[in-house]
Design a protein around this motif. Structure first.
Motif, short mmCIF file in Angstrom:
data_model
loop_
_atom_site.label_atom_id
_atom_site.label_comp_id
_atom_site.label_asym_id
_atom_site.label_seq_id
_atom_site.Cartn_x
_atom_site.Cartn_y
_atom_site.Cartn_z
N THR A 67 2.15 4.41 -2.85
CA THR A 67 2.02 5.90 -2.72
C THR A 67 3.40 6.34 -2.83
N GLY A 120 -2.64 10.86 -0.96
CA GLY A 120 -1.38 11.17 -1.62
C GLY A 120 -1.21 10.86 -2.97
N ILE A 121 -1.80 9.80 -3.44
CA ILE A 121 -1.89 9.36 -4.72
C ILE A 121 -2.61 10.14 -5.49
N TYR A 146 4.55 9.54 -5.65
CA TYR A 146 5.45 10.73 -5.46
C TYR A 146 6.62 10.83 -6.50
N ASP A 204 0.69 -1.21 -0.04
CA ASP A 204 0.10 0.03 0.07
C ASP A 204 1.04 1.33 -0.12
N PRO A 210 -2.74 7.24 2.28
CA PRO A 210 -1.92 6.97 1.15
C PRO A 210 -2.81 7.28 -0.29
N SER A 257 -0.90 13.54 -5.92
CA SER A 257 0.21 13.40 -6.89
C SER A 257 -0.09 13.35 -8.23
#
Length: 295
Positions: A102, A199-200, A106, A98, A196, A203
Motif C-alpha cells: 500500500t 488505498g491501492i 502511495y 500487505d 489497504p 492510488s
C-alpha cells in the motif's frame, strides 16, 4: 497436517520447498544488496522495495523451515507456545508485506500525480515512519490474535489442516463460541485487507487519470512501466490470499486450502525478485554493477 500424507511424495516436496526457499532468500537478498550498494537507487521507491524484500525473507522463513524439518523428522507436531510464536511472526511479516504494498502504491501516486513535490513529500523521515508504521501495525495484529487465542481453551491434541499455524484455523479450533472470533476476524480483515486494498485502488485510480492526460505515448508508457511490477505483485499477493481466506470450510478439510496457501506464502515471495528485476532496468543495472565489483 502438512501438504500430503503420501510417503512417496515427501522427498519431492522436500526438494521443491527447499529449492523455492533458497531461491526466495537469494533473490531478495540480491535486491537488498543492489539497492544498498548503488547510490543511484537510494530513492523512496527502492527503499520500500528493499524493505519489502526483507519482509518477504522473514515471511517465508516463518513457515518453510518448519515444514522441511517436519519432513526430515517424520513428525508434524508443534508445541502450543511454538504454534503461537510461529503464528505471531507470520502475521507480523504478512501484514508488513500487505501494508508495504500500500505504501508503495502511495509512493507511485505522489511520483506521477505530484512530481514537483515528490522529494518534499516523500522525505527520508516520512519513508522511515511509513516502514516503521507497517511493522507496528503488523505487530498489533499479531498481538490481537494472540490475546483472543489465549483467551479460549483448547483440547490437548488438535489438528491444523495446513502446513503452518494459520491464525484463522487456530481460532476455529477453540472450544468456545465463535462470536468473539468472528468479530476479530472481521476487524482484522477490514483493517489489514479492505483498507489497504482501498488505498491501492484509490492510488491507481488517480495514477491512471493522470497518465491518460499525458499527451505523448512515450510518456504514458514510461509512467505505466514504473507501476507494472508493483501491480503484478499486488495481484499475486491479494489474489491468492483472498482466495484462501474466502474459500469454503470444505477446502480446509480436504487439504485444498493448504495447497492454495502455498501460493501466497511461498510462491509469491519467490516471484517478487524476478518480477522487480526483470521489469526494472535500474535493478538490472545495479545487479550488473554489483556483479562486476564482486568479480
Amino acid at each position: 497436517m502438512g501438504l500430503s500424507e503420501d510417503p512417496d511424495l515427501q522427498p519431492l516436496l522436500f526438494g521443491l520447498l527447499l529449492s523455492m526457499y533458497l531461491v526466495t532468500v537469494l533473490g531478495n537478498l540480491l535486491i537488498i544488496l543492489a539497492v544498498s550498494s548503488d547510490s543511484r537507487l537510494h530513492t523512496p521507491m527502492y527503499f520500500f522495495l528493499s524493505n519489502l524484500s526483507l519482509a518477504d525473507i522473514c515471511f517465508i522463513s516463518t513457515t518453510v523451515p518448519k515444514v522441511l524439518m517436519n519432513i526430515q523428522t517424520h513428525s508434524r507436531a508443534i508445541s502450543y507456545v511454538g504454534c503461537l510464536t510461529k503464528m505471531s511472526l507470520f502475521l507480523i511479516f504478512g501484514s508488513m508485506d500487505d501494508l508495504l504494498l500500500t505504501v508503495m502504491a502511495y509512493d507511485r501516486f505522489v511520483a506521477i500525480c505530484k512530481p514537483l513535490h515528490y522529494h518534499v513529500i516523500m522525505s527520508p523521515h516520512l519513508c522511515g515512519l511509513l516502514v516503521l508504521a507497517s511493522f507496528l501495525f503488523g505487530f498489533l495484529e499479531s498481538q490481537l490474535h494472540n490475546l483472543v487465542v489465549l483467551h479460549f481453551p483448547y483440547s490437548n491434541s488438535v489438528e491444523i489442516a495446513n502446513f503452518f499455524c494459520d491464525s484463522s484455523q487456530v481460532l476455529n479450533l477453540s472450544c468456545s463460541d465463535t462470536f468473539t472470533k468472528n468479530i476479530v476476524m472481521c476487524f482484522a480483515g477490514t483493517v489489514y485487507a479492505f483498507l489497504p486494498l482501498s488505498g491501492i485502488f484509490f492510488s491507481y485510480y488517480k495514477i491512471v487519470s493522470s497518465i491518460l492526460r499525458i499527451p505523448s505515448s512515450g510518456g504514458k508508457h514510461k509512467a505505466f512501466s514504473t507501476c507494472g511490477s508493483h501491480l503484478l505483485v499486488v495481484c499475486l499477493f491479494y489474489g491468492t490470499a483472498v482466495g484462501v481466506y474466502f474459500s469454503s470450510d470444505e477446502s480446509s478439510i480436504t487439504g485444498k486450502g493448504a495447497m492454495a496457501s502455498v501460493m501466497y506464502t511461498v510462491v509469491t515471495p519467490m516471484l517478487n525478485p524476478f518480477i522487480y528485476s526483470l521489469n526494472n532496468r535500474d535493478i538490472r543495472g545495479a545487479l550488473r554493477r554489483l556483479h562486476r565489483r564482486t568479480v
